[in-house]
Write a protein that holds these residues in place. Structure first.
Motif, PDB file in Angstrom:
ATOM      1  N   THR A 179       9.461   9.357  -2.258  1.00 14.11           N
ATOM      2  CA  THR A 179       8.134   9.565  -1.677  1.00 14.11           C
ATOM      3  C   THR A 179       7.629   8.365  -0.882  1.00 14.11           C
ATOM      4  N   MET A 180       7.752   7.170  -1.432  1.00 15.82           N
ATOM      5  CA  MET A 180       7.231   5.988  -0.742  1.00 15.82           C
ATOM      6  C   MET A 180       7.996   5.736   0.554  1.00 15.82           C
ATOM      7  N   ARG A 184       6.470   5.967   4.370  1.00 17.49           N
ATOM      8  CA  ARG A 184       6.530   4.809   5.275  1.00 17.49           C
ATOM      9  C   ARG A 184       7.081   5.216   6.640  1.00 17.49           C
ATOM     10  N   GLN A 185       8.088   6.098   6.631  1.00 15.97           N
ATOM     11  CA  GLN A 185       8.644   6.580   7.893  1.00 15.97           C
ATOM     12  C   GLN A 185       7.635   7.444   8.649  1.00 15.97           C
ATOM     13  N   LEU A 186       6.949   8.328   7.906  1.00 14.32           N
ATOM     14  CA  LEU A 186       5.979   9.222   8.536  1.00 14.32           C
ATOM     15  C   LEU A 186       4.764   8.465   9.071  1.00 14.32           C
ATOM     16  N   ARG A 198      -2.934   5.642   5.075  1.00 17.06           N
ATOM     17  CA  ARG A 198      -4.094   5.527   4.162  1.00 17.06           C
ATOM     18  C   ARG A 198      -3.847   6.315   2.879  1.00 17.06           C
ATOM     19  N   PHE A 199      -3.259   7.517   3.027  1.00 18.62           N
ATOM     20  CA  PHE A 199      -2.938   8.322   1.848  1.00 18.62           C
ATOM     21  C   PHE A 199      -1.948   7.585   0.951  1.00 18.62           C
ATOM     22  N   ALA A 200      -0.922   6.982   1.561  1.00 16.41           N
ATOM     23  CA  ALA A 200       0.093   6.249   0.792  1.00 16.41           C
ATOM     24  C   ALA A 200      -0.524   5.076   0.044  1.00 16.41           C
ATOM     25  N   ILE A 205      -0.113   4.259  -6.686  1.00 18.06           N
ATOM     26  CA  ILE A 205       0.275   4.229  -8.101  1.00 18.06           C
ATOM     27  C   ILE A 205       0.963   5.535  -8.503  1.00 18.06           C
ATOM     28  N   VAL A 206       0.350   6.663  -8.101  1.00 26.32           N
ATOM     29  CA  VAL A 206       0.936   7.969  -8.430  1.00 26.32           C
ATOM     30  C   VAL A 206       2.275   8.147  -7.731  1.00 26.32           C
TER      31      VAL A 206
END
Length: 347
Positions: A179-180, A184-186, A198-200, A205-206
């Motif tokens: 996910t991380m 980062r790519q998106l 901003r969402f990332a 933490i989640v």
């Protein structure tokens, strides 16, 4: 969007899509093909109950952790989510972007956001990974069972290149998370990149916990990983029975080995064009190509495709009905557990 609203939206989409499918095929065509299939239609429908049970067992292997009693959800609940999730996926374009949020919403109250999200993501990855393993092993069947020609060699080469590349990608995902890195790519995309970033940051933490669940399954829960893979792969093999039974219904000379090759080749073609809702047109093309590759009439792919769509319509109705009944079923189960003195949260 809460779970109730989400289910209502997809119930409406599902009913509309099934209505469109029935209209497109025509009631007369549907009935004529059911009549032509005869008693073979019963095992065709029944084989998919076996497939969904295997899918649910693969999903259960990922969800349940021996040292965490809260993850031991009732199997029938997992089966219900499996069938209804696939029903949503069937009726939405970009397959697997509809049923997965639904499953997460349904599991979140019991498992928490990170565990629910990682379980659904891991199952989706396993579902895809088993498909790739199935494609690669089908090359051995092609070489062992069929007289090789230019088309078969070309199909095998495509399967080998695509499958091998995806296997490398999956190995990285299972070892390092998903996910991380993907976010980062998106985040580099124009227009939406800043919102994704901003969402990332807000959900870091989640998201890190989700990645840790992914890494843990492969690194520390290896038995569960392989158990899930075996069930998913077995479901792929049983799925070939649908093509075999349909071929038998029209007297098409096909053995189970050839059915495996047809299933593998046609599914590869359909998944390359995954963005078509219900794989409209792509499935028939893939079936025709696969049938020609094994020396059978490609025109039979149209009949097999129509029977497959009729089976889908029936199981979509079942899945949508299970969506509507899931809340009531969970409440009944909760009351039953409370009466028996078992302190386990399932809703």
């Amino acid at each position: 969007m809460n779970s109730k609203t989400y289910k209502m939206i997809f119930l409406l989409i599902g009913v509309a899509t099934v209505g469109y499918m029935v209209y497109q095929l025509g009631v007369g065509v549907i009935w004529e093909n059911i009549r032509k299939t005869g008693l073979w239609f019963i095992p065709i429908i029944g084989s998919w109950l076996a497939i969904y049970i295997m899918n649910a067992l693969g999903f259960q292997a990922i969800i349940v952790e021996d040292d965490k009693p809260d993850t031991r959800l009732p199997f029938l609940r997992i089966l219900r989510l499996t069938i209804s999730g696939y029903a949503i996926n069937y009726v939405t374009p970009f397959v697997a972007l509809g049923g997965e949020p639904y499953r997460i919403m349904e599991l979140k109250p019991s498992l928490g956001a990170a565990k629910a999200s990682s379980s659904v993501l891991l199952y989706s990855l396993m579902h895809m990974f088993s498909h790739i393993v199935f494609w690669l092993l089908s090359i051995l069947l092609i070489v062992a069972l069929l007289p090789l020609n230019a088309l078969l060699i070309s199909c095998s080469a495509v399967i080998l290149v695509i499958g091998g590349g995806l296997c490398i990608w999956f190995s990285r995902v299972y070892k390092k998370g998903f996910t991380m890195s993907i976010l980062r790519q998106l985040s580099r995309l124009p227009l939406v990149g800043q919102s994704i970033n901003r969402f990332a940051i807000d959900q870091a933490i989640v998201l890190q916990e989700i990645d840790q669940h992914i890494i843990t399954l492969y690194s520390h829960r290896r038995a569960a990983f392989y158990r899930s893979l075996v069930w998913e792969f077995a479901a792929r093999v049983v799925g070939c029975a649908e093509i075999y039974f349909t071929a038998k219904a029209i007297g098409l000379g096909m053995d189970m080995g050839e059915a495996l090759v047809v299933s593998s080749t046609s599914s590869l073609f359909a998944n390359v064009l995954f963005f078509f809702p219900m794989q409209l047109g792509t499935r028939e093309g893939g079936l025709a190509l696969a049938l020609k590759a094994i020396g059978l009439a490609g025109s039979a792919g149209i009949f097999i495709g129509i029977v497959t769509r009729i089976r889908e319509i029936i199981w979509i109705f079942i899945g949508l009905a299970l969506m509507g009944s899931s809340r009531k079923a969970n409440k009944v189960a909760a009351l039953a557990l409370a009466d028996s003195g078992i302190n386990e949260k399932i809703v």
